[in-house]
Design an enzyme around this catalytic site. Sequence first.
Site, PDB file in Angstrom:
ATOM      1  N   SER A 195       0.831  -1.187   0.000  1.00  0.00           N
ATOM      2  CA  SER A 195       0.000   0.000   0.000  1.00  0.00           C
ATOM      3  C   SER A 195       0.875   1.249   0.000  1.00  0.00           C
ATOM      4  O   SER A 195       1.804   1.380   0.801  1.00  0.00           O
ATOM      5  CB  SER A 195      -0.904  -0.011   1.239  1.00  0.00           C
ATOM      6  N   GLY A 196       0.557   2.170  -0.903  1.00  0.00           N
ATOM      7  CA  GLY A 196       1.335   3.392  -0.999  1.00  0.00           C
ATOM      8  C   GLY A 196       2.459   3.337  -2.002  1.00  0.00           C
ATOM      9  O   GLY A 196       3.184   4.317  -2.180  1.00  0.00           O
ATOM     10  N   THR A 210      -2.157   1.752  -7.993  1.00  0.00           N
ATOM     11  CA  THR A 210      -3.340   2.318  -8.662  1.00  0.00           C
ATOM     12  C   THR A 210      -2.928   3.335  -9.715  1.00  0.00           C
ATOM     13  O   THR A 210      -3.465   3.353 -10.826  1.00  0.00           O
ATOM     14  CB  THR A 210      -4.261   2.965  -7.611  1.00  0.00           C
ATOM     15  N   ASN A 235      -0.887   5.384   2.816  1.00  0.00           N
ATOM     16  CA  ASN A 235      -1.288   5.893   1.507  1.00  0.00           C
ATOM     17  C   ASN A 235      -2.608   6.625   1.655  1.00  0.00           C
ATOM     18  O   ASN A 235      -3.535   6.113   2.288  1.00  0.00           O
ATOM     19  CB  ASN A 235      -1.421   4.719   0.521  1.00  0.00           C
ATOM     20  N   SER A 249      -5.387   4.486  -0.821  1.00  0.00           N
ATOM     21  CA  SER A 249      -5.013   3.080  -0.855  1.00  0.00           C
ATOM     22  C   SER A 249      -6.163   2.210  -1.354  1.00  0.00           C
ATOM     23  O   SER A 249      -7.288   2.309  -0.875  1.00  0.00           O
ATOM     24  CB  SER A 249      -4.600   2.627   0.554  1.00  0.00           C
ATOM     25  N   SER A 250      -5.872   1.375  -2.357  1.00  0.00           N
ATOM     26  CA  SER A 250      -6.877   0.419  -2.847  1.00  0.00           C
ATOM     27  C   SER A 250      -7.056  -0.672  -1.804  1.00  0.00           C
ATOM     28  O   SER A 250      -6.102  -1.363  -1.452  1.00  0.00           O
ATOM     29  CB  SER A 250      -6.424  -0.200  -4.172  1.00  0.00           C
ATOM     30  N   GLY A 259       0.220  -6.059  -2.481  1.00  0.00           N
ATOM     31  CA  GLY A 259       1.524  -6.711  -2.413  1.00  0.00           C
ATOM     32  C   GLY A 259       1.625  -7.539  -1.154  1.00  0.00           C
ATOM     33  O   GLY A 259       0.686  -7.619  -0.338  1.00  0.00           O
ATOM     34  N   GLU A 275       2.286  -8.511   2.510  1.00  0.00           N
ATOM     35  CA  GLU A 275       2.115  -7.686   3.707  1.00  0.00           C
ATOM     36  C   GLU A 275       2.714  -8.372   4.924  1.00  0.00           C
ATOM     37  O   GLU A 275       2.402  -9.545   5.208  1.00  0.00           O
ATOM     38  CB  GLU A 275       0.638  -7.373   3.946  1.00  0.00           C
TER      39      GLU A 275
END
Length: 1047
Positions: A107-108, A112, A157, A160-161, A385, A387
């Site tokens: 994330s970040g 996206t 982020n 973040s998605s 990704g 984690e």
Amino acid sequence: MEVKTSLLDNMIGVGDMVLLEPLTEESFIDNLRKRFDHSEIYTYIGSVVISLNPYKSLPIFTADKVEEYRNRNFYELSPHIYALADEAYRSLRDQDKDQCILITGESGAGKTEASKLVMSYVAAVCGKGQEVNKVKEQLLQSNPVLEAFGNAKTVRNDNSSRFGKYMDIEFDFKGDPMGGVISNYLLEKSRVVKQPRGERNFHIFYQLLSGASEDLLKKLKLDRDFSKYNYLSLDSATVNGLDDAANFRTVRNAMQIVGFMEDEVQSVLELVAAVLKLGNIEFKPESRVNGFDESRVKDKNDLKEMCELLGIEQSVLERAFSFRTVEAKMEKVSTTLNVAQAYYARDALAKNLYSRLFSWLVNRINESIKSKTRKKVMGVLDIYGFEIFEDNSFEQFIINYCNEKLQQIFIELTLREEQEEYIREGIEWTNIEYFNNAIICDLIENNQNGILAMLDEECLRPGNVTDETFLEKLNTVCAYHQHFESRRSKNSKFLTDHSLPHNCFRIQHYAGKVLYRVEGFVDKNNDLLYRDLSQAMYKANHSLMKLLFPEGNPAKVNLKRPPTAGFQFKASVGTLMKNLQTKNPNYIRCIKPNDKKAPHIFTESLVCHQVRYLGLMENVRVRRAGYAFRQPYEPCLERYKMLCKQTWPHWKGPAREGVEVLLTELQVSPEEFSYGRSKIFIRNPRTLFFLEEKRRQCLEDLATLIQKIYRGWKCRTHFLLLKKSQVVVAAWYRRYAQQKKYQKIRSSTIVVQSYIRGWKVGVRREYRKFFRANAGKKIYNFTIQRIVQKYFLGLKKTLPSMSPIDKTWPVRPYLFLDNTHKQLQRIFHLWRCKKYRSQFTDEKKSVYEEKLEASQLFKDKKTLYPSSVSQPFKGDYLDINKNPKYQKLSSAVEEKVLLADVVNKINRANGKGAPRVFLLTKSNFVLADQKTGQVKASVPLPDLSSVSVSTQSDGFFALKLKEGSASAAKGDFLLSSDHLIEIITKLHRTGAATTDQIGVDISDEFLVQFKQDKVCVKFVQGTLKNGGTAACKRKNNKLLEVSVPSP
């Protein structure tokens, strides 16, 4: 000359990690940091793109950049996400290969944004037209809608998605987009009811409250104040750089472009409002007669407003929060819910309502953008990704399982792509060793004893099922698995591992070890929504509720337990993997450079962590296991052709033959490369860098040459312009000057003519007799002038050659020119000799001077001289400075050696000679032992008084030393040499240049001082036994006789 660009030009660091030397984790991170510091956020690993989030706007995503990368070779320009998008699009359009672009990262990291860039690039380069533009706009506008409902602000982020997205973009045979299909994976629905500190709920809640008009809020029974809603965290309600009100208007517009009807938009917003209202419902306990507590709604106002939004009877929903009905075969059992269970039911309903709404949105978008005919497909996968948090639960376990599968297919497809290219190019394939994570995937997904299977088994098992019982089962079944660790397992080696808590288990993933806390695994996998709530939702009059809760239909009651979350995700991942394996993969690995979401900050530890769990080092090693670099013959020859004279500037044969000639000329080891059918394969990056360095040096030389030619052309052009101008000016000036001169002469002539005419009239008769007397003399002078002129012109045509030894001269034509003819011959010969001498170099002059001096010394005096005339004076006959045999002797002599030769030193005792090395310098001569190089004698030239030689054809000579000098102690030297004339000439010249001139005595009999005795050396002619060579023989103590062959 056209110079084509390449990613190797002006490279900051290394543009392709495959070429990194040396390949270590430290050098890998350092290369990323170096490029990041220069705003180079993209780096290749072969065909894989590494993308670092710059956290700032960069001028590299403009329309000009799109055109720059359009239809260009992948390695032709510096690394860019556009290069990968262009390569994928052209492969799809031109080769009919379905493509997929896999975007991974935490994330970040910018996943996206990367997917948006890929889609915008494809939209920019594909065809145009009203229908095509409409499809492109719908595909692009689906992103804001999905981001609003599926993205949230997290500590890592701001956008973040919180779901995985896979979009298939469909193209026709021309490469124009026709539509698309979106698949979503594992929406983080737990965020609806609870957010970690410093994070927000999904964007749509804040956008709706900030951007909706007062009339719309009134219809939705909402208030603009965030603090009035329990599901919205207050500490991060507003985000710097995010305008929720403007984004809400963007989302409304995007939904309209995608194809949502106005009533559908209204229905969606009503469900969003219902979720907010649902979070405000609170419960209180109420005791019953049987002693059990029953939950009751505290304030029914929010419940009432929610029911009005959804069109549900308030009593039906209120009962669903207080009672739960369990059906088994033909029996129904109703039990009361306590307050904790009521809150669980409320949150479960909120999560299900929102996640099902999100799935409906995806399906609705698919209905609008899906193509009727499907020709070619490009898939774009934007998914979480790997984690690794401090507290990892069921969500991280599922995400990491998906990444294990993606890593597995990534290695398989990469190796398959490598193997196919090797086979296609006719190069032998060698197996590459790599870590196969299939064993980890099997640990998680095995149908019998995999972790997901055992979790499902626990969820379905009757009796008391808790997270602890699930962990006990894992400890029993997976105890000895090499990638599973637990404190309570039967494997004794973890019993004392205090880093492993009792309620946790650890899995060694390909990216590292991850500690999972089992708390919540069972509940999150069950993901249960009580049937009473499903049926209550189905009874709602809202247009979407029956579509979202089909299991609530009383006519279709299914007593079968719904599939678990883990089972559904496993099935979705399996379908995704099958889909990806049918397509040609393209990879974008996104990396977050820092946790502060700030530009210009590169945290090495954070980047290193991501590099490890993305498996980038493993990727580089797989790519480099065979050949690190490959390139088609044509661009390779075009880039390096200037390194070989045979290929520069144009190679007329096949490109492969040109590359072969080039590498042979550069003497590159054959082990460093292989020839494919259409490409050259280079094994080691050092070879490529060697070629690049040679090319850089050659380009500098070529640039210097071009500059020189241009400057010469420019100066010559300027000179010619000046010359042309000067000619014009000079012509006009000469015309003017001549005109003035002519006028002046004309004026003078008129005056003279007038006087002469007057004079002629008066004195013609008086002077007529004198004219006749002088006529003969004038005719004679004129005739002589004509004869001399004819003589000189004839002599000019018949001059002899310029050779000084040419004795010819034209015949004298007239007797009276005899003296003139001889003087002209002498003058011409002197002038010709001067011209000839002017051609001599200093070295050649020196040689002729020595020859001239030898002539003065020996001509007509010594019989040996004529045979030496044709032999050049070489001087150093031993190559004294280069011959390793005389290295010691050369170092002992400090001055420059003028002559080095082997001579024979005559022994007075027996007349025999011993070979010695004779060296002559500017200040002394040296005699040394031929074998050892040891100096036997070194005599300064001032100590040398004279040299004595015979008149015969022998090579004997005596070096006589001055009496009383330091060198005269041992006496004179009697030597013989084949180069006698050269040695004595150089001695004579060198002595004359440094001290008094050394005398040369030529006589057939002379005395030689040997220590205290004087010995006479006498030369006699006779017949010799040893083939005609002069020989020396001792006659007595006072006489040495040298026998010389008769002439």
